[in-house]
Scaffold this motif. Structure first.
Motif, PDB file in Angstrom:
ATOM      1  N   UNK A  33       0.839  -1.194   0.000  1.00 39.08           N
ATOM      2  CA  UNK A  33       0.000   0.000   0.000  1.00 39.08           C
ATOM      3  C   UNK A  33       0.878   1.249   0.000  1.00 39.08           C
ATOM      4  N   UNK A  34       0.371   2.304  -0.641  1.00 37.35           N
ATOM      5  CA  UNK A  34       0.974   3.627  -0.518  1.00 37.35           C
ATOM      6  C   UNK A  34      -0.063   4.573   0.090  1.00 37.35           C
ATOM      7  N   UNK A  35       0.400   5.344   1.078  1.00 37.33           N
ATOM      8  CA  UNK A  35      -0.407   6.382   1.696  1.00 37.33           C
ATOM      9  C   UNK A  35       0.422   7.663   1.707  1.00 37.33           C
ATOM     10  N   UNK A  36      -0.235   8.782   1.940  1.00 39.35           N
ATOM     11  CA  UNK A  36       0.525   9.998   2.204  1.00 39.35           C
ATOM     12  C   UNK A  36      -0.135  10.759   3.342  1.00 39.35           C
ATOM     13  N   UNK A  37       0.709  11.495   4.055  1.00 43.31           N
ATOM     14  CA  UNK A  37       0.228  12.303   5.163  1.00 43.31           C
ATOM     15  C   UNK A  37       0.700  13.724   4.931  1.00 43.31           C
ATOM     16  N   UNK A  38      -0.248  14.591   4.626  1.00 39.30           N
ATOM     17  CA  UNK A  38       0.062  15.996   4.498  1.00 39.30           C
ATOM     18  C   UNK A  38       0.071  16.632   5.876  1.00 39.30           C
ATOM     19  N   UNK A  39       0.675  17.792   5.984  1.00 42.46           N
ATOM     20  CA  UNK A  39       0.828  18.449   7.270  1.00 42.46           C
ATOM     21  C   UNK A  39      -0.520  18.637   7.952  1.00 42.46           C
ATOM     22  N   UNK A  40      -0.622  18.117   9.181  1.00 44.69           N
ATOM     23  CA  UNK A  40      -1.835  18.287   9.954  1.00 44.69           C
ATOM     24  C   UNK A  40      -2.996  17.409   9.538  1.00 44.69           C
ATOM     25  N   UNK A  41      -2.730  16.499   8.624  1.00 45.69           N
ATOM     26  CA  UNK A  41      -3.789  15.627   8.116  1.00 45.69           C
ATOM     27  C   UNK A  41      -3.544  14.181   8.524  1.00 45.69           C
ATOM     28  N   UNK A  42      -4.591  13.370   8.376  1.00 47.01           N
ATOM     29  CA  UNK A  42      -4.428  11.935   8.570  1.00 47.01           C
ATOM     30  C   UNK A  42      -3.798  11.300   7.360  1.00 47.01           C
TER      31      UNK A  42
END
Lengths: 115, 111
Positions: A33-42
């Motif tokens: 899986x690939x996910x990303x987490x932007x600043x202040x986000x889940x």
């Protein structure tokens, strides 16, 4: 090491350039899986691969994003013509399968900064 | 459409007391729920999970409660320890699908 590894750990790039992020899953894990987490986000789902099935690309935010998984193991996430809003921590995870009790193990992530 | 919500961005608890982290979801098709813990500069690590057919799962100091009618789950940590200070993510999934995460709650346990 037996865990999920990602490289590079940090990547700074200029707007408009292409970047490639690499993930080495745990040996024997069929799902990646690939996910990303932007600043202040889940964490935001991007894409997942399960065995030889067609990947689920439903989370990719635009056609500038693509990923492949070669030989059922290593995966590369490519972002073309990067934009500043692509700046985030990109996390890869792997698991034995995709049923509920198959824990996803995460790598440490790649912090991408687009200037 | 935020299907998994953690409405408390942060929580501060005294060492030894109970920490309660809450999570709400909207998709009734979710059949599995998980909690992940994340330290800075590390990937999330699995903490505890619960199937939708259960209402409670316990593992040492950690207990997860699920209220399907309210579409609500919570994580209880008793007793809280300073090493528990981290970001806690609630996540949900359907069979064979990706995890849907909440925005996370920062837990700070004061000694």
């Amino acid at each position: 090491g037996a865990g999920v590894s990602q490289s590079p750990s940090n990547k700074v790039t200029e707007k408009g350039k292409d970047v490639e992020l690499r993930c080495d899953p745990i040996s024997g894990h069929t799902a990646l899986y690939w996910y990303r987490q932007s600043l202040g986000q889940g964490l935001e789902f991007l894409i997942y691969f399960q065995g030889n099935s067609a990947p689920d690309k439903s989370g990719l935010p635009s056609d500038r994003f693509s990923a492949e998984r070669t030989g059922g193991s290593v995966s590369t996430l490519t972002i073309q013509r990067t934009q500043q809003e692509d700046s985030a921590v990109y996390l890869c995870a792997s698991s034995f399968g995709t049923s509920g009790d198959n824990e996803q193990f995460f790598g440490p992530g790649t912090r991408l900064t687009v200037l | 459409d935020q299907q998994v919500k953690q409405n408390s961005p942060s929580l501060s608890v005294q060492e030894g007391r109970i920490s309660i982290l809450n999570c709400d979801y909207t998709n009734s098709m979710f059949d599995y729920f998980l909690w992940y813990k994340k330290y800075p500069a590390e990937g999330p690590t699995f903490l505890i999970s619960i199937s939708s057919i259960k209402d409670k799962n316990e593992d040492g100091r950690f207990t997860v409660f699920l209220n399907k009618s309210a579409k609500h789950l919570s994580l209880h940590i008793v007793p809280s320890q300073p090493g528990d200070s981290a970001v806690y993510f609630c996540a949900a999934k359907r069979y064979g699908n990706k995890l849907v995460f909440g925005a996370g709650t920062i837990l700070r346990v004061k000694s």
